[in-house]
Design a protein around this motif. Structure first.
Motif, short mmCIF file in Angstrom:
data_model
loop_
_atom_site.label_atom_id
_atom_site.label_comp_id
_atom_site.label_asym_id
_atom_site.label_seq_id
_atom_site.Cartn_x
_atom_site.Cartn_y
_atom_site.Cartn_z
N LYS A 254 0.86 -1.37 -0.13
CA LYS A 254 -0.03 -0.17 -0.06
C LYS A 254 0.98 1.22 -0.02
O LYS A 254 0.63 2.13 -0.86
CB LYS A 254 -0.93 0.18 1.24
CG LYS A 254 -1.63 -1.42 1.59
CD LYS A 254 -2.64 -1.68 0.73
CE LYS A 254 -3.43 -3.07 0.93
NZ LYS A 254 -2.38 -4.32 1.00
N ASP A 271 5.85 -1.43 11.02
CA ASP A 271 5.24 -2.91 11.32
C ASP A 271 5.79 -3.31 12.54
O ASP A 271 7.20 -3.08 12.77
CB ASP A 271 5.45 -3.60 10.03
CG ASP A 271 4.68 -4.90 9.82
OD1 ASP A 271 3.84 -4.87 8.98
OD2 ASP A 271 4.84 -5.75 10.70
N ARG A 276 9.34 -8.75 8.12
CA ARG A 276 8.70 -8.31 7.13
C ARG A 276 9.01 -7.01 6.86
O ARG A 276 9.02 -6.49 5.69
CB ARG A 276 7.29 -8.34 7.49
CG ARG A 276 6.66 -9.83 7.52
CD ARG A 276 5.44 -9.93 8.07
NE ARG A 276 4.24 -9.28 7.36
CZ ARG A 276 3.49 -9.55 6.35
NH1 ARG A 276 3.93 -11.07 6.10
NH2 ARG A 276 2.45 -9.02 5.73
N ASP A 315 -4.17 -1.60 7.71
CA ASP A 315 -4.38 -2.59 6.57
C ASP A 315 -4.30 -3.74 7.86
O ASP A 315 -3.24 -4.36 7.52
CB ASP A 315 -3.28 -2.67 5.50
CG ASP A 315 -3.43 -3.78 4.73
OD1 ASP A 315 -4.63 -4.53 4.48
OD2 ASP A 315 -2.78 -4.27 3.72
#
Ligand SMILES: C[S@@+](CC[C@H](N)C(=O)[O-])C[C@H]1O[C@@H](n2cnc3c(N)ncnc32)[C@H](O)[C@@H]1O
Length: 430
Positions: A254, A271, A276, A315
């Motif tokens: 995104k 995050d 990740r 998200d």
């Protein structure tokens, strides 16, 4: 047909612990698999899992003792054979039967041979009984739980279920500062990648995403992002003013698209998962997106110096039910407990962000059509925190998404854009 035994090996591991992530299991397996028929193996493994409910039904028709499933390894080989015989016309029937009978343990050979010969005799009848079944769960191999959720959002027509039962396609984007649309088209053509163009989204659709990833030198300017995910970035691009916090950002889809669409805004992309986040950092470097600032942060302990952000993107982690085509193991795996666990976490996340950023707007998104983790989350948080919805349907429809509007947000339904199913809502203080 060298792929049958390796496919059985992956599937045996998967069925031993069906909570394993099939995609990760297969990726790990393929790393050490030098053979040329990777593609056949991948399609067989995903195909068997995609059609699991129907395959178990068909095998059940030929068992003497209906209540006792065959031994685990034999069952997997039978599923592979039934899948190839009923749902693939790439291999001669006799070859499938011979290969599978040869592959199973000696004492199982007569049983497997008998089941498959009987199936061959009644193949057309069995195929017809599935394709004309009144039970959509059997016809489209999908759990009753997911069917009920799809019905709730008006996405359970035959055409919708057939869409969700297909193999996936992938979408490719690029940074327009690095490449023009013409150059991108040329790069794909000269690399021999088959594609379709989606001009309203400035992206390409392909079945051959694997081939793109295998050519990083030639095609390293592209990234894979489903058109469903792109909708979140399109909404953010139309809403953001100066600064965005993308608080569950990794691996970065995104944020990346938002940075391409709105190079004028600053994006704080965080995050909780450092591994990740590393993927996000690699993507930023590869695509030269220097308006994204990545860092590790837990939503529940978010740093205090970003209050000026005018848009917060959440998200949220979810069951990913909207990605059934790419993750067919989810068709029978998503349980009530998973849904409850996710929705509790999603509510806490959204509420905590509303408290932390009281003057921003919040874009809540999940790649799921399940009410409890989509509209259900927003309903509860909006009621307890005094939020109202901003209209998003017109913008989504402008890009040709097929949309089911709800009180607070919109579901993206199956459409010509080949999008995953998503839910999104844009909220602001009353
Ligand atoms: C749906 S994924 C995000 C996908 C990403 N937005 C993209 O477009 O590539 C959800 C993410 O939430 C992250 N996450 C889960 N719990 C979190 C928390 N407490 N704080 C921050 N991130 C969290 C996960 O690590 C995961 O990367």
């Amino acid at each position: 047909m060298k792929f049958i035994t390796p496919s059985a090996s992956v599937l045996c591991d998967y069925y031993t612990d069906p909570q394993t992530n099939l995609r990760m299991l297969l990726t790990r397996f393929l790393e050490h698999y030098a053979a040329s028929d990777k593609n056949a193996l991948t399609r067989t493994v995903y195909g068997v899992v995609r059609k699991d409910i129907a395959l178990e039904h068909v095998i059940g028709l030929f068992l003497k003792n209906k209540s006792q499933a065959p031994a685990a390894a034999t069952y997997v080989f039978l599923k592979i054979a039934v899948f190839l015989l009923l749902y693939s016309d790439s291999y001669p029937e006799y070859a499938v039967v011979n290969e599978v009978v040869n592959a199973v343990a000696k004492k199982e050979k007569p049983f497997v041979n008998a089941v498959l010969r009987q199936l061959l005799r009644r193949k057309q009848e069995v195929k017809n009984s599935i394709s004309s079944s009144e039970n959509p769960g059997l016809k489209f191999s999908i759990s009753a739980q997911l069917l009920a959720s799809l019905q709730q959002v008006s996405a359970a027509s035959e055409a919708d279920l057939e869409y969700l039962d297909r193999e996936p396609v992938f979408h490719l984007r690029f940074n327009p500062k690095q490449m023009s649309m013409d150059q991108a088209r040329q790069a794909l053509t000269s690399a021999g990648i088959p594609f379709r163009e989606l001009p309203q989204l400035d992206c390409f659709e392909t079945k051959a995403a694997g081939q793109v990833l295998e050519k990083p030198e030639q095609l390293g300017g592209f990234y894979v992002q489903n058109t469903g995910s792109q909708a979140v970035a399109l909404l953010a691009a139309a809403t953001a003013e100066k600064t965005v916090c993308d608080v569950a950002a990794a691996p970065g889809g995104k944020s990346q698209t938002l940075a391409c669409l709105r190079p004028d805004i600053k994006i704080w992309a965080s995050d909780v998962n450092p591994q990740r986040l590393r993927l996000l950092e690699q993507n930023i470097r590869r695509l030269h997106l220097d308006t994204i600032f990545p860092f590790v942060a837990d939503i529940f302990k978010y740093p205090h110096d970003r209050e000026a952000a005018d848009l917060i993107i959440l998200d949220a982690p979810c069951t990913s039910s909207g990605t059934l085509r790419k993750n067919p193991d989810l068709k029978s795996k998503i349980s009530k407990e998973m849904i409850e666990k996710n929705s509790r976490q999603q509510r806490l996340m959204l509420a905590s962000l509303v408290e932390r950023f009281p003057h921003a707007r919040w874009l809540y998104a999940v790649c799921s059509f399940i009410h409890e983790e989509s509209e259900g989350v927003v309903e509860k948080v909006a009621a307890s925190r005094g939020l109202q919805a901003v209209a998003i349907q017109p913008l989504l429809e402008k890009y040709h998404y097929r949309v089911q509007k709800t009180k607070f947000g919109c579901y993206l339904l199956p459409s010509e854009l080949n999008n995953d199913l998503f839910y999104m809502a844009l909220l602001e203080p009353k």
